[in-house]
Scaffold this motif. Structure first.
Motif, mmCIF file in Angstrom:
data_model
loop_
_atom_site.group_PDB
_atom_site.id
_atom_site.type_symbol
_atom_site.label_atom_id
_atom_site.label_comp_id
_atom_site.label_asym_id
_atom_site.label_seq_id
_atom_site.Cartn_x
_atom_site.Cartn_y
_atom_site.Cartn_z
ATOM 1 N N LEU A 1 5.273 -0.234 -4.176
ATOM 2 C CA LEU A 1 5.304 0.273 -2.795
ATOM 3 C C LEU A 1 6.705 0.744 -2.401
ATOM 4 O O LEU A 1 7.059 0.715 -1.231
ATOM 5 C CB LEU A 1 4.826 -0.824 -1.834
ATOM 6 N N GLU A 2 7.480 1.183 -3.371
ATOM 7 C CA GLU A 2 8.776 1.770 -3.059
ATOM 8 C C GLU A 2 8.570 3.131 -2.387
ATOM 9 O O GLU A 2 7.488 3.732 -2.489
ATOM 10 C CB GLU A 2 9.614 1.935 -4.328
ATOM 11 N N PHE B 1 -4.229 -2.507 -10.048
ATOM 12 C CA PHE B 1 -4.357 -1.698 -8.839
ATOM 13 C C PHE B 1 -3.184 -0.741 -8.763
ATOM 14 O O PHE B 1 -2.147 -0.927 -9.410
ATOM 15 C CB PHE B 1 -4.398 -2.586 -7.594
ATOM 16 N N LEU B 2 -3.354 0.297 -7.968
ATOM 17 C CA LEU B 2 -2.313 1.278 -7.716
ATOM 18 C C LEU B 2 -2.259 1.539 -6.220
ATOM 19 O O LEU B 2 -3.099 1.069 -5.456
ATOM 20 C CB LEU B 2 -2.611 2.587 -8.461
ATOM 21 N N TYR B 3 -1.255 2.312 -5.806
ATOM 22 C CA TYR B 3 -1.134 2.736 -4.419
ATOM 23 C C TYR B 3 -1.172 4.258 -4.368
ATOM 24 O O TYR B 3 -0.644 4.937 -5.252
ATOM 25 C CB TYR B 3 0.182 2.236 -3.807
ATOM 26 N N LEU B 4 -1.809 4.784 -3.335
ATOM 27 C CA LEU B 4 -1.947 6.233 -3.156
ATOM 28 C C LEU B 4 -1.358 6.637 -1.817
ATOM 29 O O LEU B 4 -1.654 6.015 -0.794
ATOM 30 C CB LEU B 4 -3.429 6.616 -3.212
ATOM 31 N N GLN C 1 4.772 2.573 11.036
ATOM 32 C CA GLN C 1 6.142 2.078 10.957
ATOM 33 C C GLN C 1 6.397 1.271 9.683
ATOM 34 O O GLN C 1 7.259 0.414 9.640
ATOM 35 C CB GLN C 1 6.458 1.230 12.185
ATOM 36 N N GLY C 2 5.620 1.564 8.636
ATOM 37 C CA GLY C 2 5.819 0.877 7.363
ATOM 38 C C GLY C 2 7.190 1.160 6.772
ATOM 39 O O GLY C 2 7.830 2.176 7.072
ATOM 40 N N SER C 3 7.639 0.269 5.910
ATOM 41 C CA SER C 3 9.007 0.360 5.381
ATOM 42 C C SER C 3 9.243 1.637 4.582
ATOM 43 O O SER C 3 10.365 2.137 4.530
ATOM 44 C CB SER C 3 9.300 -0.860 4.507
ATOM 45 N N GLN C 4 8.194 2.187 3.951
ATOM 46 C CA GLN C 4 8.371 3.437 3.198
ATOM 47 C C GLN C 4 8.726 4.588 4.134
ATOM 48 O O GLN C 4 9.543 5.455 3.798
ATOM 49 C CB GLN C 4 7.097 3.791 2.421
#
Length: 243
Positions: free
Chosen positions: A154-155, A131-134, A180-183
């Motif tokens: 998820l950096e 999987f990846l993140y977009l 309000q996610g950490s990124q």
């Protein structure tokens, strides 16, 4: 005659220096099993339909579908996917400890022109074997995707890269709205916005419509693209998303 290079440490010396065991030095992390990847795909599909499903409800749903899972497993997978359910109570999003959050600035605001308000969000992308993140940057007025990036972690770095591209192409917005996610509470993200003079807005707790436009984008992207293709590599995913 070549003198030996005393600066090169042996494996044992490196392990002692790093305070890790020799077995940890050689360890290669394993990917998720086929079964877990299948569960993550099902979780993602259901989450698009019911973004208010938390760990308990998602576990019940999967059990009703015939999957023998427990809450501990689903909690780990949802955390790995970066999914945070909507609650009509405090605790809708979890910024990293020590990160500053910002107030919601869009209440009652009429968005009437491009570059007045941008928004951004991250979503999970299923692949054939992983999987990846977009992340995408979108203009609220035009609904145009200004920039996007994919990443296998998820950096915050890939989010900042997308932000830099959008600002370079279109100039800075007046307001940037995110959850309000950490990124988005990271120093790298907020500092880039502050230095450009952008006002920072973050979704209020329990306000599931705050980022509705980009949530609709994710739904369209997944049903019309991601779920129809079993991408093998990141380059295939990039080409599919770009198209």
């Amino acid at each position: 005659m070549i003198e030996p290079n005393n600066s090169i440490l042996s494996i044992g010396q490196q392990c002692r220096l790093l305070s890790i065991s020799r077995s940890s030095f050689y360890y290669k992390p394993k990917g998720e099993t086929e079964q877990n990847l299948g569960l993550m795909r099902r979780i993602d599909e259901q989450f698009l339909e019911t973004p208010f499903f938390g760990v308990r409800q998602m576990t019940w749903h999967l059990r009703n579908d015939g999957h023998l899972v427990n809450e501990k497993r689903i909690r780990r997978l949802m955390r790995l996917m970066g999914l945070m359910p909507i609650y009509q109570k405090p605790n809708t999003s979890r910024p990293a400890k020590g990160h500053k959050t910002y107030p919601y600035l869009l209440r009652g605001l009429r968005v009437e022109r491009p570059n007045q308000v941008w928004c951004s969000d991250i979503t999970y992308l299923p692949m054939r074997r992983g999987f990846l993140y977009l992340v995408a940057i979108m203009d609220w007025h035009t609904r145009k995707v200004l920039a996007w990036r994919i990443s296998n972690t998820l950096e915050a770095d890939f989010c900042v890269e997308a932000l830099n591209e959008a600002i370079h192409k279109f100039g800075p917005p007046e307001i940037m709205n995110t959850d309000q996610g950490s990124q988005f509470t990271s120093f790298a993200w907020t500092d880039r916005l502050r230095r450009t003079g952008v006002r920072i807005s973050m979704d209020g707790k329990g306000r599931f419509l705050d980022n509705i436009f980009i949530e609709r984008l994710w739904r369209t992207l997944k049903y019309e693209c991601a779920y129809l293709h079993a991408w093998e590599t990141g380059s295939e995913a990039k080409a599919g998303i770009r198209k």
